[in-house]
Design a protein around this motif. Structure first.
Motif, PDB file in Angstrom:
ATOM      1  N   VAL A  39      65.979-120.186  -5.519  1.00  0.00           N
ATOM      2  CA  VAL A  39      66.021-120.439  -4.072  1.00  0.00           C
ATOM      3  C   VAL A  39      67.212-119.786  -3.378  1.00  0.00           C
ATOM      4  N   THR A  40      68.148-119.233  -4.145  1.00  0.00           N
ATOM      5  CA  THR A  40      69.316-118.621  -3.512  1.00  0.00           C
ATOM      6  C   THR A  40      69.008-117.259  -2.905  1.00  0.00           C
ATOM      7  N   ILE A  41      67.772-116.794  -3.070  1.00  0.00           N
ATOM      8  CA  ILE A  41      67.386-115.514  -2.467  1.00  0.00           C
ATOM      9  C   ILE A  41      67.077-115.664  -0.983  1.00  0.00           C
ATOM     10  N   ASP A  42      67.000-116.910  -0.519  1.00  0.00           N
ATOM     11  CA  ASP A  42      66.599-117.132   0.870  1.00  0.00           C
ATOM     12  C   ASP A  42      67.264-118.405   1.407  1.00  0.00           C
ATOM     13  N   ASN A  81      80.242-106.433  -0.862  1.00  0.00           N
ATOM     14  CA  ASN A  81      79.104-106.756   0.006  1.00  0.00           C
ATOM     15  C   ASN A  81      78.065-107.626  -0.684  1.00  0.00           C
ATOM     16  N   GLU A  82      77.867-107.406  -1.967  1.00  0.00           N
ATOM     17  CA  GLU A  82      76.876-108.190  -2.704  1.00  0.00           C
ATOM     18  C   GLU A  82      77.267-109.663  -2.752  1.00  0.00           C
ATOM     19  N   VAL A  83      78.558-109.917  -2.899  1.00  0.00           N
ATOM     20  CA  VAL A  83      79.063-111.288  -2.896  1.00  0.00           C
ATOM     21  C   VAL A  83      78.988-111.864  -1.487  1.00  0.00           C
ATOM     22  N   LEU A  84      79.393-111.069  -0.508  1.00  0.00           N
ATOM     23  CA  LEU A  84      79.445-111.524   0.882  1.00  0.00           C
ATOM     24  C   LEU A  84      78.059-111.889   1.418  1.00  0.00           C
ATOM     25  N   GLU A  85      77.041-111.168   0.971  1.00  0.00           N
ATOM     26  CA  GLU A  85      75.684-111.415   1.451  1.00  0.00           C
ATOM     27  C   GLU A  85      75.165-112.794   1.053  1.00  0.00           C
ATOM     28  N   LYS A  86      75.771-113.404   0.047  1.00  0.00           N
ATOM     29  CA  LYS A  86      75.321-114.706  -0.436  1.00  0.00           C
ATOM     30  C   LYS A  86      76.165-115.863   0.113  1.00  0.00           C
ATOM     31  N   ILE A  87      76.943-115.616   1.149  1.00  0.00           N
ATOM     32  CA  ILE A  87      77.823-116.664   1.661  1.00  0.00           C
ATOM     33  C   ILE A  87      77.027-117.846   2.207  1.00  0.00           C
TER      34      ILE A  87
END
Length: 208
Positions: A39-42, A81-87
């Motif tokens: 569920v962390t994809i959305d 950016n990959e980390v930041l996108e999951k904030i």
């Protein structure tokens, strides 16, 4: 760009600490509900999953510490950016924790969220930041000095409001011992306030 070896050493130590905190936090969450990674994809799926699986007041604790570690790790690695996108995962965890028990850990989830919303002058989010800071300040009665410190450095700093920035930091420094139960965190807030009140920190971080 030349990197400071000492700064890099401390950054690595901090990352390892946050990684470890997340490992244990997600492990504990997994004992109650499966499917977190799916569920962390959305953002919407994540929030629905949290609402469906974490309904008890006691769940606020593990959601808070996991979300807090996730947010701190993201702030540390903000150039990734990959980390930041999951904030939004950190925000979702903290918001669900706050919904279940807003008073947990002296309302630190509210402080973290208010600071997050006040990170930049984005439409609507600064209003959310101020409303949440005002609500938390009233609820804590000025006894949690981290609230005033974060209000000054996360909201008033970004709003270029030097008058209130100075006032709130001065209030932190003038407070004697408003709550013995929060003596450690209040002492830390005082030390940080003294640093932020120096001309160099004001100029470097707020442009005052």
């Amino acid at each position: 760009e030349r990197k400071d070896p000492l700064a890099e050493y401390h950054k690595k130590r901090a990352k390892n600490a946050y990684d470890r905190a997340l490992f244990y936090g997600l492990e504990l969450m997994g004992h109650k509900a499966k499917g977190f990674q799916d569920v962390t994809i959305d953002d919407v799926k994540l929030r629905k999953w949290l609402e469906a699986n974490f309904e008890d007041k006691e769940d606020a604790q593990i959601l808070f510490w996991t979300g807090y570690a996730w947010l701190a790790r993201t702030s540390l690695l903000r150039d990734d950016n990959e980390v930041l996108e999951k904030i939004y995962v950190a925000v979702g965890l903290l918001e669900r924790s706050r919904q279940l028990d807003p008073e947990y850990n002296h309302r630190t989830a509210s402080v973290a969220l208010a600071s997050y919303y006040g990170r930049a002058k984005m439409a609507g989010e600064m209003d959310k930041s101020k409303a949440l800071f005002d609500e938390t300040l009233k609820a804590t009665g000025g006894k949690a000095l981290s609230v005033q410190f974060a209000y000054a450095t996360r909201y008033f700093c970004n709003m270029s409001d030097e008058k209130n920035f100075d006032k709130f930091l001065s209030d932190v420094l003038a407070a004697e011992d408003p709550d013995p139960e929060q003596r450690l965190t209040n002492t830390i807030a005082k030390r940080r306030a003294a640093r932020w009140k120096t001309r160099k920190w004001k100029e470097d971080n707020c442009g005052f």
